[in-house]
Design a protein around this motif. Structure first.
Motif, PDB file in Angstrom:
ATOM      1  N   UNK A   4     -18.439 -36.328 -82.446  1.00 63.64           N
ATOM      2  CA  UNK A   4     -17.345 -35.834 -83.283  1.00 63.64           C
ATOM      3  C   UNK A   4     -16.213 -36.857 -83.276  1.00 63.64           C
ATOM      4  N   UNK A   5     -15.263 -36.662 -84.173  1.00 64.79           N
ATOM      5  CA  UNK A   5     -14.100 -37.544 -84.237  1.00 64.79           C
ATOM      6  C   UNK A   5     -13.340 -37.456 -82.923  1.00 64.79           C
ATOM      7  N   UNK A   6     -12.740 -38.565 -82.512  1.00 61.36           N
ATOM      8  CA  UNK A   6     -11.941 -38.556 -81.279  1.00 61.36           C
ATOM      9  C   UNK A   6     -10.544 -38.045 -81.646  1.00 61.36           C
ATOM     10  N   UNK A   7     -10.486 -36.758 -81.999  1.00 68.71           N
ATOM     11  CA  UNK A   7      -9.211 -36.156 -82.390  1.00 68.71           C
ATOM     12  C   UNK A   7      -9.021 -34.894 -81.569  1.00 68.71           C
ATOM     13  N   UNK A   8      -7.767 -34.667 -81.179  1.00 69.93           N
ATOM     14  CA  UNK A   8      -7.490 -33.586 -80.245  1.00 69.93           C
ATOM     15  C   UNK A   8      -7.924 -32.216 -80.771  1.00 69.93           C
ATOM     16  N   UNK A   9      -7.532 -31.896 -82.027  1.00 71.05           N
ATOM     17  CA  UNK A   9      -7.863 -30.555 -82.535  1.00 71.05           C
ATOM     18  C   UNK A   9      -9.385 -30.383 -82.668  1.00 71.05           C
ATOM     19  N   UNK A  10     -10.081 -31.456 -83.043  1.00 73.69           N
ATOM     20  CA  UNK A  10     -11.538 -31.362 -83.215  1.00 73.69           C
ATOM     21  C   UNK A  10     -12.200 -31.138 -81.841  1.00 73.69           C
ATOM     22  N   UNK A  11     -11.765 -31.925 -80.852  1.00 69.63           N
ATOM     23  CA  UNK A  11     -12.360 -31.800 -79.510  1.00 69.63           C
ATOM     24  C   UNK A  11     -12.077 -30.420 -78.924  1.00 69.63           C
ATOM     25  N   UNK A  12     -10.845 -29.954 -79.102  1.00 67.58           N
ATOM     26  CA  UNK A  12     -10.489 -28.638 -78.541  1.00 67.58           C
ATOM     27  C   UNK A  12     -11.308 -27.540 -79.217  1.00 67.58           C
ATOM     28  N   UNK A  13     -11.541 -27.686 -80.511  1.00 66.36           N
ATOM     29  CA  UNK A  13     -12.321 -26.687 -81.243  1.00 66.36           C
ATOM     30  C   UNK A  13     -13.763 -26.655 -80.686  1.00 66.36           C
ATOM     31  N   UNK A  14     -14.319 -27.847 -80.467  1.00 60.12           N
ATOM     32  CA  UNK A  14     -15.695 -27.892 -79.928  1.00 60.12           C
ATOM     33  C   UNK A  14     -15.745 -27.372 -78.492  1.00 60.12           C
ATOM     34  N   UNK A  15     -14.688 -27.603 -77.735  1.00 49.80           N
ATOM     35  CA  UNK A  15     -14.653 -27.115 -76.349  1.00 49.80           C
ATOM     36  C   UNK A  15     -14.749 -25.590 -76.318  1.00 49.80           C
ATOM     37  N   UNK A  16     -14.162 -24.954 -77.299  1.00 47.46           N
ATOM     38  CA  UNK A  16     -14.129 -23.477 -77.322  1.00 47.46           C
ATOM     39  C   UNK A  16     -15.450 -22.875 -77.789  1.00 47.46           C
ATOM     40  N   UNK A  17     -16.300 -23.690 -78.437  1.00 43.81           N
ATOM     41  CA  UNK A  17     -17.584 -23.144 -78.875  1.00 43.81           C
ATOM     42  C   UNK A  17     -18.564 -23.218 -77.704  1.00 43.81           C
ATOM     43  N   UNK A  18     -19.482 -22.240 -77.653  1.00 42.30           N
ATOM     44  CA  UNK A  18     -20.342 -22.320 -76.470  1.00 42.30           C
ATOM     45  C   UNK A  18     -21.600 -23.140 -76.770  1.00 42.30           C
ATOM     46  N   UNK A  19     -21.421 -24.445 -76.961  1.00 39.48           N
ATOM     47  CA  UNK A  19     -22.613 -25.265 -77.094  1.00 39.48           C
ATOM     48  C   UNK A  19     -22.786 -26.158 -75.868  1.00 39.48           C
ATOM     49  N   UNK A  20     -23.920 -26.832 -75.819  1.00 37.91           N
ATOM     50  CA  UNK A  20     -24.331 -27.599 -74.649  1.00 37.91           C
ATOM     51  C   UNK A  20     -23.254 -28.588 -74.176  1.00 37.91           C
ATOM     52  N   UNK A  21     -22.486 -29.149 -75.114  1.00 36.70           N
ATOM     53  CA  UNK A  21     -21.539 -30.203 -74.737  1.00 36.70           C
ATOM     54  C   UNK A  21     -20.083 -29.745 -74.736  1.00 36.70           C
ATOM     55  N   UNK A  22     -19.847 -28.412 -74.715  1.00 36.37           N
ATOM     56  CA  UNK A  22     -18.456 -27.949 -74.788  1.00 36.37           C
ATOM     57  C   UNK A  22     -17.636 -28.458 -73.589  1.00 36.37           C
TER      58      UNK A  22
END
Ligand code: UTP
Length: 644
Positions: free
Chosen positions: A72-90
């Motif tokens: 994903x893009x190295x952007x704060x909002x994008x990373x935080x959004x992915x962190x909140x999803x329960x996928x393998x790399x959150x």
């Protein structure tokens, strides 16, 4: 673009589970005692390669062995959004988000190419991924984060996900060595513990179920203020009782007393069952755990056992009586009880706390300079424009790597000179110095408090000088540095740290730092031959070491084949971690010289070769440069190149 290789182990909580969160309640109730836990990295973990990249991208293998990738893009909002999803790399996304919020960094690409750690088995695979991500940023962007800093980033990153980890999980950042973590409010302090002898652990997945969320919520009900008799018991168990057990365990580890540790494991499980388990009987009665703990065959092979992590029917651990019992126990747990068991040997004192620098040599190759000033006191200007003597470069690097005692080997006519040099400056002298130099004086004072002197009565060579440190070293490993070389690392950790890390990673083997050497130069050095590790490509399993070989011998026997089938040659770089047996071999060599009335110099290499043949040796290819000050031509090069 440079790759970094990273290995992060899983972690095993040996003692003090649950006291991490309990210790946090000191913020609300001052009567709550600090939490204390002993945690170690294990030999199973995650191996990865990382490099800088414009995005945050990660490739790994999932539980079924399939390749999974994320980018994903190295952007704060994008990373935080992915962190909140329960996928393998959150988890990794959470840590990347934390790093981006706190440091000036770009992206990274992480390729996990081997996972030997069982996932979701109480060994903190998620914390290992988090530490790995933090470390990738730290190493690739030269952030100079300490291990505690990496642990903190891993913890904070995981908090950005929907999962909740404990504060002791990230101790895997310390690698394969036990650490005592103390939790008081939001503060964590860590102490690396010594291990007197190899200790043979076994842990096993009980292949049952437990509900960690329920355990945590039921136990937390007793905090911050105890309301019932039962609450008081939980406070006692995670407070006073835990402190007593932990301090006994630290002593037992230090002397390597496996039997005492086994008794303490059994005792700590007894306290847990009596005082804590009733808070959450549905999970903590743990029938399978207790069935296995009470098995008579297991008792034959072990000194004691207990649960792991949040306890319950998750994972079990034992301390085996010896290496053979460890193997038998594993077979029994796997074959007869149908569990998944693993062996883990806690290596004896992976912490190196002593260093030796021999400085007694006459330095004949630097005559007549050495007639006036020892070569260890020669000045070299550093990149900040500081003119410092060679010995201070060495001492600074040693002290910064966590060494607690430094043994200088000096001639009998030199000890007073050294003592005088390391005495504090007079007030008058100090007041005339600018502030930045006054600060340096504090460093000199700190270092000199760690210095001890051993006297070499006669100059009988390098090996003889090293032997003089024996009485200070006892049965411990010791870092050895030559007195006439200084170092510059290409990484954000010093060359000395690289050498010490290799000792930890090798599980306590004799370490010789090495560098690539042109074939025509092999005649001047100790040359090592062996095979490089597949994953830690900078660690060589040494099979032969030859002092000053001829070019012909080296070509025929000592060329290490590389890609394209070219041979490379590796010689000593001037840093070693000696194991205690090396001193026994030095003693043998000295006696042999005495008996034969042989007055040739006693070198270190013959003792190293004996140790290699007996227990093996690991070469560490240090990423850095060594600068010689013991030969006029080399010294000239050192002063012109070092400070650049
Ligand atoms: P060297 O082999 O460079 O010997 O020592 P040296 O005597 O210092 O120098 P040359 O060869 O005569 O020019 C390697 C390290 O071992 C120490 C030296 O001080 C240096 O740090 N050493 C050597 C001793 O402490 N005692 C000895 O008898 C010989």
């Amino acid at each position: 673009m440079k790759d970094v290789e990273i290995f992060v182990p899983g972690r095993l909580c040996l003692f003090g589970e649950h006291s991490d969160w309990a210790g946090r309640y000191t913020l609300n109730n001052p009567d709550v005692l600090a939490g204390k836990a002993i945690v170690t990295g294990i030999n199973l973990g995650i191996y990865a390669n990382a490099r800088t990249h414009d995005k945050f991208s990660i490739i790994s293998i999932d539980e079924s062995g399939n390749t999974v990738s994320f980018s994903c893009e190295m952007k704060l909002d994008v990373l935080k959004m992915h962190a909140k999803q329960s996928h393998f790399f959150c988890y990794a996304c959470g840590v990347a988000a934390y790093m981006l919020e706190h440091y000036k960094i770009g992206g990274v690409s992480i390729k996990i190419d081997k996972v030997t750690l069982p996932i979701k088995k109480g060994l903190s695979s998620s914390a290992a991924i988090c530490v790995l991500t933090a470390r990738a940023f730290n190493e690739l962007y030269h952030l100079h984060m300490s291990v505690n800093g990496e642990m903190n980033a891993a913890y904070r990153g995981e908090l950005l996900t929907n999962s909740r980890c404990g504060r002791l999980d990230q101790a895997c950042a310390y690698g394969i060595q036990p650490v005592c973590l103390e939790f008081s409010g939001d503060e964590i302090s860590t102490e690396i513990l010594k291990v007197g002898k190899d200790l043979f652990w076994v842990f096993a997945d009980l292949k049952s179920k437990k509900n960690t969320k329920k355990i945590l919520s039921d136990l937390n009900r007793s905090y911050p203020f105890p309301q019932t008799e039962q609450d008081i018991k939980v406070h006692e168990a995670l407070g006073k009782d835990n402190h007593e057990i932990i301090s006994k365990v630290i002593k037992a580890l230090e002397i390597g007393d496996a039997q005492e540790i086994g008794l303490l494991m059994t005792e700590s499980q007894r306290i847990f069952d009596e005082k804590i388990a009733p808070n959450c009987s549905s999970e903590l009665t743990a029938p399978k755990l207790h069935f296995v703990l009470n098995d008579d065959t297991i008792k034959k092979y072990s000194y004691g056992g207990k649960g792991v992590g949040s306890q319950g029917d998750g994972t079990i651990q034992f301390i085996a009586k010896d290496l053979e019992s460890q193997h038998k126990l594993i077979d029994y747990l796997n074959d007869k009880l149908g569990l998944n068991a693993y062996a883990f040997t806690l290596p004896s004192s992976s912490k190196v706390s002593k260093a030796i620098i021999p400085v007694a040599g006459f330095g004949t190759r630097m005559y007549p300079e050495t007639r006036f000033v020892k070569k260890e006191f020669l000045p070299v200007v550093d990149s900040n424009g500081f003119a410092k003597p060679v010995i201070m470069y060495l001492l600074e690097e040693i002290e910064a790597s966590g060494i607690e005692e430094i043994i200088l080997i000096v001639g009998k006519d030199e000890i007073e000179q050294f003592q005088e040099i390391f005495k504090p400056l007079s007030e008058e002298h100090l007041s005339k110095l600018p502030q930045r130099v006054q600060d340096y004086e504090k460093l000199i004072a700190r270092i000199s408090s760690k210095i001890k002197y051993a006297v070499q009565e006669e100059r009988r060579g390098f090996g003889h000088a090293v032997y003089q440190a024996k009485k200070f070293i006892g049965n411990e490993p010791a870092l050895l540095m030559l007195g006439d070389f200084i170092y510059k690392s290409n990484l954000n950790i010093s060359c000395t740290k690289q050498t010490l890390n290799a000792y930890r990673k090798s599980g306590g083997k004799l370490i010789v730092s090495i560098r690539e050497t042109p074939i025509d130069d092999v005649v001047h050095y100790g040359v090592l031959f062996g095979k490089f590790d597949t994953y830690r490509k900078y660690l060589m399993n040494v099979t032969e070491m030859v002092e000053k070989p001829s070019v012909e011998y080296a070509v025929d026997n000592l060329g290490v084949k590389t890609v394209g089938n070219n041979a490379k040659y590796y010689s000593t770089f001037g840093q070693y971690v000696l194991t205690p047996d090396v001193f026994d071999y030095l003693e043998e060599d000295i006696k042999e010289h005495d008996n034969k009335k042989d007055d040739s110099e006693i070198q270190l290499t013959s003792a190293l070769v004996k140790a290699l043949n007996n227990k093996g040796m690991v070469g560490v290819l240090v990423d850095g440069t060594s600068y010689d000050v013991g030969i006029p031509k080399a010294y000239k090069k050192t002063i012109s190149e070092y400070g650049k």
